[in-house]
Design an enzyme around this catalytic site. Structure first.
Site, PDB file in Angstrom:
ATOM      1  N   HIS A 150      -4.315  14.577  -6.222  1.00 53.39           N
ATOM      2  CA  HIS A 150      -3.090  14.910  -5.276  1.00 53.39           C
ATOM      3  C   HIS A 150      -2.041  13.691  -5.309  1.00 53.39           C
ATOM      4  O   HIS A 150      -2.988  12.617  -5.499  1.00 53.39           O
ATOM      5  CB  HIS A 150      -4.246  15.199  -4.054  1.00 53.39           C
ATOM      6  N   TYR A 151      -1.697  14.031  -4.817  1.00 48.66           N
ATOM      7  CA  TYR A 151      -0.297  12.947  -4.638  1.00 48.66           C
ATOM      8  C   TYR A 151      -0.962  11.693  -3.711  1.00 48.66           C
ATOM      9  O   TYR A 151      -0.245  11.055  -4.122  1.00 48.66           O
ATOM     10  CB  TYR A 151       0.925  13.479  -4.419  1.00 48.66           C
ATOM     11  N   ARG A 152      -1.454  11.909  -3.037  1.00 52.86           N
ATOM     12  CA  ARG A 152      -2.240  10.643  -1.470  1.00 52.86           C
ATOM     13  C   ARG A 152      -3.040  10.078  -2.341  1.00 52.86           C
ATOM     14  O   ARG A 152      -3.903   9.902  -3.236  1.00 52.86           O
ATOM     15  CB  ARG A 152      -2.714  11.658  -0.997  1.00 52.86           C
ATOM     16  N   ARG A 163      -2.552   3.202 -10.531  1.00 52.29           N
ATOM     17  CA  ARG A 163      -1.802   4.484 -10.658  1.00 52.29           C
ATOM     18  C   ARG A 163      -0.144   4.682 -11.659  1.00 52.29           C
ATOM     19  O   ARG A 163      -0.259   5.233 -12.624  1.00 52.29           O
ATOM     20  CB  ARG A 163      -1.684   5.124 -10.016  1.00 52.29           C
TER      21      ARG A 163
END
Length: 180
Positions: free
Chosen positions: A127-129, A112
């Site tokens: 998604h941020y997860r 990431r």
């Protein structure tokens, strides 16, 4: 078919571990349903980098990516980071709406960081997860070490192979550690 519960698995190969001076040289994606059944494999793309950038690789990366043939694929690739990002996004949009899937893989925080730096539109698609298989690996190693010998990685350091291994490893932990 687009489904907000589908999961996007991703792996990058890089010239090193520091996004401040290392670069992405391969990207692959795979989509599963919520039960980890493979729905589709995305493009596996060698990302062109200059000879001067490749010359900055340390011995481990030179050996590993040379032996797998990735270095040669990178040299002849016509896809830069933006082209690889757009082709990957075009594939993912057929399977998962933007902002729905966590980023899935092994030690995925490292990937990431590179996406944020070199493929920001793709990074923002997730998604941020995180769904990081290495979290379960670390917990199993501490809480149930006897199961660790039951899963062996091949460690080819080729992006699609690594995704398939991460997925198989999660299935292994689901059955032998989480017992679901």
């Amino acid at each position: 078919m687009v489904d907000e519960n589908n999961l996007i698995w991703i792996d990058l190969e890089m010239t090193g571990l520091n996004p401040d001076h290392d670069r992405i040289i391969e990207i692959a994606t795979l989509v599963t349903d919520a039960n980890l059944n493979v729905l589709a494999e995305g493009p596996v793309l060698a990302v062109h980098q200059s000879d001067s950038q490749l010359a900055l690789m340390d011995d481990w990366n030179v050996r590993t990516h040379g032996a797998s043939g990735l270095t040669d694929r990178v040299k002849v690739s016509t896809a830069d980071e933006r082209a690889a990002e757009l082709e990957t996004l075009a594939f993912l949009q057929k399977w998962v709406p933007a902002g729905k899937s966590p980023i899935c893989g092994n030690s995925i925080g490292q990937d990431r960081r590179f996406l944020f730096r070199y493929m920001p539109e793709l990074e923002a698609y997730f998604h941020y997860r995180y769904l990081d298989v290495s979290t379960l690996k670390e917990l199993a190693r501490r809480w149930k070490p006897e199961i660790m010998a039951g899963f062996k990685k091949q460690g080819t350091h080729q992006a699609m192979d690594d995704i398939r291994e991460s997925l198989a490893e999660l299935v292994y932990y689901r059955e032998n550690f989480l017992r679901l």
